[in-house]
Motif scaffolding. Structure first.
Motif, mmCIF file in Angstrom:
data_model
loop_
_atom_site.group_PDB
_atom_site.id
_atom_site.type_symbol
_atom_site.label_atom_id
_atom_site.label_comp_id
_atom_site.label_asym_id
_atom_site.label_seq_id
_atom_site.Cartn_x
_atom_site.Cartn_y
_atom_site.Cartn_z
ATOM 1 N N ALA A 1 1.625 -10.099 4.758
ATOM 2 C CA ALA A 1 0.934 -8.915 4.240
ATOM 3 C C ALA A 1 1.309 -8.651 2.786
ATOM 4 C CB ALA A 1 1.264 -7.705 5.110
ATOM 5 N N ALA B 1 -0.733 -11.102 0.764
ATOM 6 C CA ALA B 1 -2.159 -10.781 0.808
ATOM 7 C C ALA B 1 -2.492 -9.532 -0.001
ATOM 8 C CB ALA B 1 -2.605 -10.607 2.261
ATOM 9 N N ARG B 2 -1.568 -8.595 -0.048
ATOM 10 C CA ARG B 2 -1.838 -7.316 -0.723
ATOM 11 C C ARG B 2 -1.068 -7.181 -2.041
ATOM 12 N NH1 ARG B 2 -1.468 -3.039 4.268
ATOM 13 N NH2 ARG B 2 -1.892 -1.548 2.556
ATOM 14 N N THR B 3 -0.752 -8.332 -2.622
ATOM 15 C CA THR B 3 -0.036 -8.330 -3.900
ATOM 16 C C THR B 3 -0.745 -7.527 -4.987
ATOM 17 O OG1 THR B 3 1.128 -10.417 -3.474
ATOM 18 C CG2 THR B 3 0.831 -9.790 -5.775
ATOM 19 N N GLU C 1 -2.527 -4.778 -4.976
ATOM 20 C CA GLU C 1 -2.297 -3.334 -4.911
ATOM 21 C C GLU C 1 -0.827 -2.989 -5.175
ATOM 22 O OE1 GLU C 1 -2.105 -1.593 -0.584
ATOM 23 O OE2 GLU C 1 -3.483 -3.315 -0.519
ATOM 24 N N VAL D 1 2.424 -1.295 3.175
ATOM 25 C CA VAL D 1 2.145 -2.666 3.612
ATOM 26 C C VAL D 1 3.055 -3.048 4.783
ATOM 27 C CG1 VAL D 1 2.273 -5.098 2.925
ATOM 28 C CG2 VAL D 1 1.300 -3.408 1.356
ATOM 29 N N ASP E 1 2.168 -1.229 8.170
ATOM 30 C CA ASP E 1 0.967 -1.809 8.794
ATOM 31 C C ASP E 1 1.291 -3.131 9.462
ATOM 32 O OD1 ASP E 1 -0.520 0.343 7.899
ATOM 33 O OD2 ASP E 1 -1.465 -0.736 6.234
#
Length: 416
Positions: A37, A40-42, A44, A161, A164
């Motif tokens: 995660a 994948a969410r680097t 933000e 992150v 979740d």
């Protein structure tokens, strides 16, 4: 306590109950989910970090603090890799520390168990948010995180992150919680949450650590500041000593295991000081030296007692010439913080004496102080480096985030 901190602590305690019985498979799956995660969410995460960096520059934060605060795609990937490496480590929970069968037939086992709820109070470094959450989860603990306001946006994004990801893996999201960083009250309330929080770990400067140690009613594991020394003995190899000293000081300026002071035996000073001072000058390091050091370079700034007691976390180092190993040990006892001390020498006798007499969490022989690190020691990500002597000392890996309980098994045994 305010309702918010109290409520978060109660939710953490409930989550800790679930984590205490979670299997290694479940915890490792959560760690991998957290790592995936983060990658994948680097974008933000970096957006949030950019807001913190901009605010930090406007507030005049030092270069060292900004370096600790900064994230980029590579650093996020490295933080995620640390979680994956942690998943590969043995689970400490349930490990039998010792066991025996007593003469009366009772079976006695001492086993590792989680603390429960671990509070971490730390400054600036958002990587600590992930390291702390991961190491707490792997060791079966719920984490209550209180970072600094300078990293508020970064920490909020990271924890969102992580929560979740933990929930997606089937474990309680409240295993990772972030306390409000906009008010000092949350720190005070966390320090007084005895009965809800099992242990506090402060990570940061001397002022933060001292405040937590002196004012907390919750048990504290003290992670100390690092006024680390390199002592170049009379029997040192000059080239080796220059390389070790330069690495210890400049490999990364803003860490607690960076060398902040250099001690040089008088017998080797004339051979060693010219090349090491030249190397410092080339690296942009300001030398704060005593009169014998200053005799070798006009660039040396006169050193004061305060210089020798300072953890610079910057391109500065204090340097003194000493007349003996005994004088070096005396200097370290006066100014050192019990973190990491190093000797460079080809004399086994000098090395043995230094190791025996220096009181520190780690002592290096012919190696850089920068090796005092959980990852370098093979422990995986660390929660901090303890400079105290009770419970844990040195890099605190997974076993150090556990306590123990005794399990006694009988067959109708009665004490007469």
């Amino acid at each position: 306590m305010s309702a918010s901190v109290s409520e978060q602590a109660r939710r953490a305690r409930e989550a800790a109950g679930d984590l205490a019985v979670a299997t290694r498979t479940a915890k490792d799956a959560a760690l991998h989910a957290m790592a995936d995660a983060l990658v994948a969410r680097t974008p933000e995460i970096l957006t949030a970090n950019a807001a913190d960096l901009a605010a930090g520059r406007e507030a005049g934060l030092s270069a060292a603090v900004l370096d600790r605060l900064a994230l980029d795609a590579g650093r996020v990937a490295g933080i995620a890799d640390a979680l994956r490496q942690m998943a590969a480590l043995p689970d400490p929970v349930g490990e039998v520390v010792r066991g025996s069968t007593l003469p009366n037939g009772l079976e006695l086992r001492q086993v590792r168990v989680p603390f429960g709820v671990v509070g971490i109070i730390y400054e600036a470094r958002p990587n600590v948010t992930v390291d702390a959450a991961g190491i707490c989860l792997k060791s079966g603990n719920a984490a209550l995180l209180r970072g600094s306001s300078s990293a508020a946006h970064s920490n909020a994004a990271l924890v969102a992150v992580l929560r979740d990801a933990v929930a997606s893996a089937g474990l309680p999201a409240d295993a990772v919680q972030l306390l409000d960083a906009t008010s000092r009250d949350s720190v005070k309330e966390l320090m007084r949450a005895r009965g809800l929080v099992d242990v506090l770990i402060p990570r940061g400067g001397a002022s933060l650590i001292r405040t937590v140690v002196e004012e907390s009613t919750v048990p504290v594991i003290e992670t100390g500041v690092g006024n680390c020394h390199v002592y170049v003995d009379a029997a040192a190899d000059v080239a080796k000593a220059v390389a070790i000293t330069l690495n210890a000081k400049t490999q990364r300026l803003s860490t607690c295991n960076t060398a902040e002071s250099l001690l040089v035996h008088a017998a080797i000073a004339d051979a060693f000081l010219p090349p090491v001072l030249a190397a410092f000058a080339e690296a942009g390091v300001t030398v704060h030296g005593d009169v014998r050091v200053a005799a070798h370079s006009d660039a040396v700034v006169p050193a004061t007692d305060e210089d020798f007691a300072t953890e610079y976390l910057s391109a500065d180092i204090s340097v003194a010439v000493v007349d003996s190993l005994d004088a070096a040990v005396g200097h370290i006892r006066r100014y050192g913080t019990g973190h990491t001390e190093a000797i460079v020498t080809d004399s086994q006798a000098a090395a043995r004496e230094f190791v025996a007499r220096v009181d520190a969490a780690a002592v290096m022989v012919n190696a850089s102080t920068r090796f005092t690190d959980g990852g370098e020691f093979g422990f995986g990500a660390e929660i901090g480096i303890s400079t105290q002597k009770l419970h844990a000392r040195g890099p605190m890996g997974l076993p150090e985030l556990t306590s123990t309980k005794y399990v006694v098994t009988g067959d109708g045994h009665l004490r007469g």
